[in-house]
Scaffold this motif. Structure first.
Motif, PDB file in Angstrom:
ATOM      1  N   ILE A  91       1.365 -19.731 -48.874  1.00 60.68           N
ATOM      2  CA  ILE A  91       0.334 -20.387 -48.259  1.00 60.68           C
ATOM      3  C   ILE A  91      -0.553 -21.189 -48.921  1.00 60.68           C
ATOM      4  CG2 ILE A  91      -1.804 -19.593 -46.896  1.00 60.68           C
ATOM      5  CD1 ILE A  91      -0.587 -16.826 -46.176  1.00 60.68           C
ATOM      6  N   SER A  92      -0.766 -20.741 -50.252  1.00 61.31           N
ATOM      7  CA  SER A  92      -1.586 -21.727 -51.246  1.00 61.31           C
ATOM      8  C   SER A  92      -0.843 -23.241 -51.335  1.00 61.31           C
ATOM      9  CB  SER A  92      -1.535 -20.897 -52.509  1.00 61.31           C
ATOM     10  OG  SER A  92      -2.298 -19.777 -52.425  1.00 61.31           O
ATOM     11  N   GLN A  93       0.400 -22.831 -51.264  1.00 64.37           N
ATOM     12  CA  GLN A  93       1.487 -23.906 -51.607  1.00 64.37           C
ATOM     13  C   GLN A  93       1.097 -25.010 -50.202  1.00 64.37           C
ATOM     14  OE1 GLN A  93       5.559 -23.396 -52.234  1.00 64.37           O
ATOM     15  NE2 GLN A  93       5.978 -25.371 -52.563  1.00 64.37           N
ATOM     16  N   ALA A  94       1.070 -24.270 -49.142  1.00 69.36           N
ATOM     17  CA  ALA A  94       0.835 -25.095 -48.080  1.00 69.36           C
ATOM     18  C   ALA A  94      -0.142 -26.070 -48.014  1.00 69.36           C
ATOM     19  CB  ALA A  94       0.898 -23.984 -46.539  1.00 69.36           C
ATOM     20  N   PHE A  95      -1.419 -25.528 -48.697  1.00 66.96           N
ATOM     21  CA  PHE A  95      -2.733 -26.155 -48.731  1.00 66.96           C
ATOM     22  C   PHE A  95      -2.843 -27.087 -50.029  1.00 66.96           C
ATOM     23  CE2 PHE A  95      -4.556 -22.890 -45.699  1.00 66.96           C
ATOM     24  CZ  PHE A  95      -5.250 -23.764 -45.057  1.00 66.96           C
ATOM     25  N   ALA A  96      -1.575 -27.086 -50.765  1.00 65.43           N
ATOM     26  CA  ALA A  96      -1.768 -27.965 -52.188  1.00 65.43           C
ATOM     27  C   ALA A  96      -1.987 -29.324 -51.820  1.00 65.43           C
ATOM     28  CB  ALA A  96      -0.442 -27.603 -52.915  1.00 65.43           C
ATOM     29  N   LYS A  97      -1.230 -29.935 -50.781  1.00 66.30           N
ATOM     30  CA  LYS A  97      -1.112 -31.306 -50.587  1.00 66.30           C
ATOM     31  C   LYS A  97      -2.349 -31.680 -50.316  1.00 66.30           C
ATOM     32  CE  LYS A  97       1.274 -34.931 -48.284  1.00 66.30           C
ATOM     33  NZ  LYS A  97       2.398 -35.459 -47.398  1.00 66.30           N
ATOM     34  N   ARG A  98      -3.055 -31.090 -49.218  1.00 68.85           N
ATOM     35  CA  ARG A  98      -4.465 -31.287 -48.609  1.00 68.85           C
ATOM     36  C   ARG A  98      -5.401 -31.346 -49.821  1.00 68.85           C
ATOM     37  NH1 ARG A  98      -5.945 -32.556 -43.526  1.00 68.85           N
ATOM     38  NH2 ARG A  98      -3.726 -31.735 -42.860  1.00 68.85           N
ATOM     39  N   ASN A  99      -5.210 -30.490 -50.599  1.00 67.27           N
ATOM     40  CA  ASN A  99      -6.374 -30.047 -51.856  1.00 67.27           C
ATOM     41  C   ASN A  99      -6.202 -30.896 -52.725  1.00 67.27           C
ATOM     42  OD1 ASN A  99      -7.865 -27.871 -50.766  1.00 67.27           O
ATOM     43  ND2 ASN A  99      -6.040 -26.490 -51.189  1.00 67.27           N
ATOM     44  N   LYS A 100      -4.878 -31.916 -52.771  1.00 72.87           N
ATOM     45  CA  LYS A 100      -4.634 -32.769 -53.639  1.00 72.87           C
ATOM     46  C   LYS A 100      -4.565 -32.184 -55.296  1.00 72.87           C
ATOM     47  CE  LYS A 100      -6.977 -36.604 -51.302  1.00 72.87           C
ATOM     48  NZ  LYS A 100      -7.932 -37.614 -51.290  1.00 72.87           N
ATOM     49  N   VAL A 101      -3.765 -31.036 -55.219  1.00 72.41           N
ATOM     50  CA  VAL A 101      -3.411 -30.355 -56.581  1.00 72.41           C
ATOM     51  C   VAL A 101      -2.254 -29.794 -56.195  1.00 72.41           C
ATOM     52  CG1 VAL A 101      -5.794 -29.795 -57.102  1.00 72.41           C
ATOM     53  CG2 VAL A 101      -4.483 -28.257 -55.788  1.00 72.41           C
ATOM     54  N   SER A 102      -1.385 -29.908 -57.336  1.00 72.79           N
ATOM     55  CA  SER A 102      -0.111 -29.241 -57.669  1.00 72.79           C
ATOM     56  C   SER A 102      -0.052 -28.072 -57.928  1.00 72.79           C
ATOM     57  CB  SER A 102       0.966 -29.942 -58.537  1.00 72.79           C
ATOM     58  OG  SER A 102       0.304 -29.733 -59.941  1.00 72.79           O
ATOM     59  N   LEU A 103       0.850 -27.233 -57.495  1.00 74.75           N
ATOM     60  CA  LEU A 103       0.905 -25.855 -58.031  1.00 74.75           C
ATOM     61  C   LEU A 103       0.487 -25.367 -59.497  1.00 74.75           C
ATOM     62  CD1 LEU A 103       4.023 -24.092 -56.083  1.00 74.75           C
ATOM     63  CD2 LEU A 103       1.711 -24.089 -55.446  1.00 74.75           C
ATOM     64  N   GLU A 104       1.070 -26.467 -60.410  1.00 75.56           N
ATOM     65  CA  GLU A 104       0.560 -26.237 -61.661  1.00 75.56           C
ATOM     66  C   GLU A 104      -0.981 -26.414 -61.827  1.00 75.56           C
ATOM     67  OE1 GLU A 104       2.971 -28.001 -60.512  1.00 75.56           O
ATOM     68  OE2 GLU A 104       4.774 -26.920 -61.242  1.00 75.56           O
ATOM     69  N   MET A 105      -1.419 -27.314 -61.095  1.00 82.17           N
ATOM     70  CA  MET A 105      -2.966 -27.609 -61.286  1.00 82.17           C
ATOM     71  C   MET A 105      -3.480 -26.192 -60.545  1.00 82.17           C
ATOM     72  SD  MET A 105      -3.903 -30.005 -62.690  1.00 82.17           S
ATOM     73  CE  MET A 105      -5.619 -30.302 -62.181  1.00 82.17           C
ATOM     74  N   GLN A 106      -3.070 -25.544 -59.570  1.00 83.48           N
ATOM     75  CA  GLN A 106      -3.632 -24.554 -59.357  1.00 83.48           C
ATOM     76  C   GLN A 106      -3.808 -23.454 -60.255  1.00 83.48           C
ATOM     77  OE1 GLN A 106      -2.826 -22.879 -55.213  1.00 83.48           O
ATOM     78  NE2 GLN A 106      -1.789 -24.830 -54.741  1.00 83.48           N
ATOM     79  N   GLU A 107      -2.919 -23.260 -61.224  1.00 83.34           N
ATOM     80  CA  GLU A 107      -2.646 -22.251 -62.027  1.00 83.34           C
ATOM     81  C   GLU A 107      -3.899 -22.603 -63.214  1.00 83.34           C
ATOM     82  OE1 GLU A 107       0.789 -21.600 -63.992  1.00 83.34           O
ATOM     83  OE2 GLU A 107       2.143 -21.693 -62.266  1.00 83.34           O
TER      84      GLU A 107
END
Length: 508
Positions: free
Chosen positions: A460-476
């Protein structure tokens, strides 16, 4: 996937929590005439003259809407409570508020104090504010992802059952009489006592035990109890995978959550969904059902029985939603529910405006009210709570529920306090305000909300990643500073704890 423990935990938790929220939404409707008379007699006894109509309306509006102020307080204090006591024990301790409120409200007539009734409504609101955050949190953390939506809908179903129960007990044949209305509030004690007797025998949230208390032995036993199987290695690994991504099990504050780019659109979506959940006008219908039916031309003696149909329709629609949510998904039910409400609010406005010109239009008004209730319960009635539990990681979830609860209860207060004045000012056009809010909510969700059915929290976090303009690595990298543990350390600690405990399985 539905173990006995999972069913008992969800039913018991909801009966002592969301059931009481729904019950207190509708319970003030039936005895409103008698309570206003009680206010007037108390005022006259104290001050020697009757209260004027505008002051009485204000007192009644405060009685109805102050429930939401208590709910706001409960939503604010729930974060430290669930952090310290856990999800299950928060639900248990919350019954202190329910029992205290029940005693105050049920004894107000005997004591000749309407202040006791108002204070009881505040305290009951605190109970509801805590339970509407702690219960969805508990249910989302004890359920497998395959049935997370269905189990989350238990919250909405019991809200509906609570509303219907309040309507039934408010009938003149039961407690809907001038001498018996205090019993309506005394009945609140029963669900609380049932929850206190059953819930202690069920486990705490396994995710809470593993990620926040680092008690791997109890976490594994909790998983085994709720899932009804011995091999829970896959579920434990999913939790540890989330822990590896967030690399932090320290709870974050609201300010930290609001500053996190990786969850910006999740927060916006929760705020808008929760705001529309309350501002869509359904609570206005519950609070003032009798007045609405009276305006529609229904005979006052038959209104309590017509009102029962609203609670019955709501319950059936909520159960239907719980049965189909894992097939259809959250997105179509939520958007479709708001969309149908727009249509029926528009038709209701027309029928109320022209009801004196055609004899059958009052019946169309009743149908529209029932259709609005059904449309709400199909999607908007329970899915916002499910989404709040699904959008955020473990360390973010309490703060997210606090934000959602604050929006929820502030909106509830606004509707309860202002609707009588909106109705007086706009007359039959008042429901167009709610139609506009539903349309705005459906439009936003159509463009922003992803489907979360059968997805893990990381997906679910990955589904929002593009709209939040962050990659999964950036989420970490965006997770907050604090006491951090590397995934290797967590896995090592978990394996060591399991090896030293009763179970010798190599889970990690």
């Amino acid at each position: 996937n539905w173990s006995v423990s999972l069913i008992v935990a969800s039913l018991t938790g909801a009966f002592g929590s969301s059931f009481l929220y729904g019950y207190n939404l509708s319970v003030v409707n039936a005895p409103s005439v008698y309570i206003k008379k009680f206010y007037n007699e108390t005022w006259q006894r104290r001050y020697g003259f009757s209260v004027d109509e505008s002051t009485l309306t204000l007192l009644w509006s405060i009685t109805v809407s102050i429930f939401a102020i208590g709910g706001l307080v409960g939503a604010i204090i729930v974060t430290p409570i669930v952090k310290f006591f856990g999800r299950k024990f928060t639900l248990l301790l919350n019954n202190v508020f329910a029992v205290t409120a029940a005693l105050l409200m049920s004894l107000s007539l005997l004591a000749g104090s309407f202040e006791m009734l108002i204070l009881g409504r505040v305290i009951m609101g605190v109970d509801a504010g805590i339970s509407l955050s702690a219960l969805p949190m508990y249910l989302s953390e004890i359920s497998p992802k395959e049935i997370r939506g269905s189990l989350g809908q238990v919250t909405a179903i019991f809200i509906c059952i609570g509303v219907f129960t309040g309507q039934v007990l408010g009938l003149p044949e039961i407690f809907g009489q001038e001498s018996r209305w205090p019993y309506l509030f005394g009945a609140i004690v029963v669900p609380s006592l049932i929850q206190v007797m059953i819930l202690p025998f069920l486990p705490e949230s396994p995710r809470y035990l593993l990620l926040e208390k680092h008690n791997t032995s109890k976490a594994e036993k909790a998983f085994q109890t709720f899932l009804g199987k011995n091999d829970v290695s896959q579920e434990v690994e999913e939790v540890l995978a989330e822990s590896r991504v967030q690399r932090n099990t320290k709870l974050v504050s609201i300010l930290q959550l609001l500053r996190t780019c990786a969850v910006r659109w999740q927060i916006i979506t929760v705020v808008i969904t929760m705001g529309c959940y309350q501002l869509c006008g359904l609570n206005a219908i519950w609070y003032y059902t009798n007045n609405i039916f009276s305006e529609a031309g229904i005979n006052r003696e038959t209104i309590p029985y017509v009102t029962l149909s609203t609670g019955a329709v709501e319950t059936v629609a909520a159960v239907f939603s719980g049965l189909v949510i894992e097939r259809l998904g959250r997105r179509p039910l939520l958007i479709g529910g708001f969309g149908l409400m727009v249509v029926f609010f528009a038709v209701l406005t027309v029928s109320l405006t022209l009801q004196k010109t055609v004899y059958w239009l009052p019946y169309l008004s009743i149908f529209c009210i029932l259709a609005i209730i059904a449309s709400f319960c199909i999607g908007p009635g329970g899915i916002p709570f499910v989404l709040t539990g699904e959008f955020f990681q473990q360390s973010q979830r309490p703060a997210a529920f606090m934000i959602a609860g604050t929006v929820n209860w502030l909106s509830n207060f606004v509707v309860g306090l202002l609707f009588p004045f909106i109705q007086a000012g706009l007359q039959t056009y008042c429901f167009l305000v709610f139609a506009a809010i539903c349309l705005a909510g459906a439009t936003y969700l159509f463009f922003v909300l992803p489907e979360t059915k059968n997805k893990t929290f990381n997906e679910i976090s990955q589904a929002f990643a593009k709209r939040n303009k962050v990659s999964l690595e950036m989420q970490e990298m965006n997770h907050y500073s604090g006491e951090r543990k590397s995934s290797a350390e967590q896995e090592s600690n978990f394996t060591s704890s399991v090896d030293n405990g009763e179970t010798k399985k190599e889970i990690v």
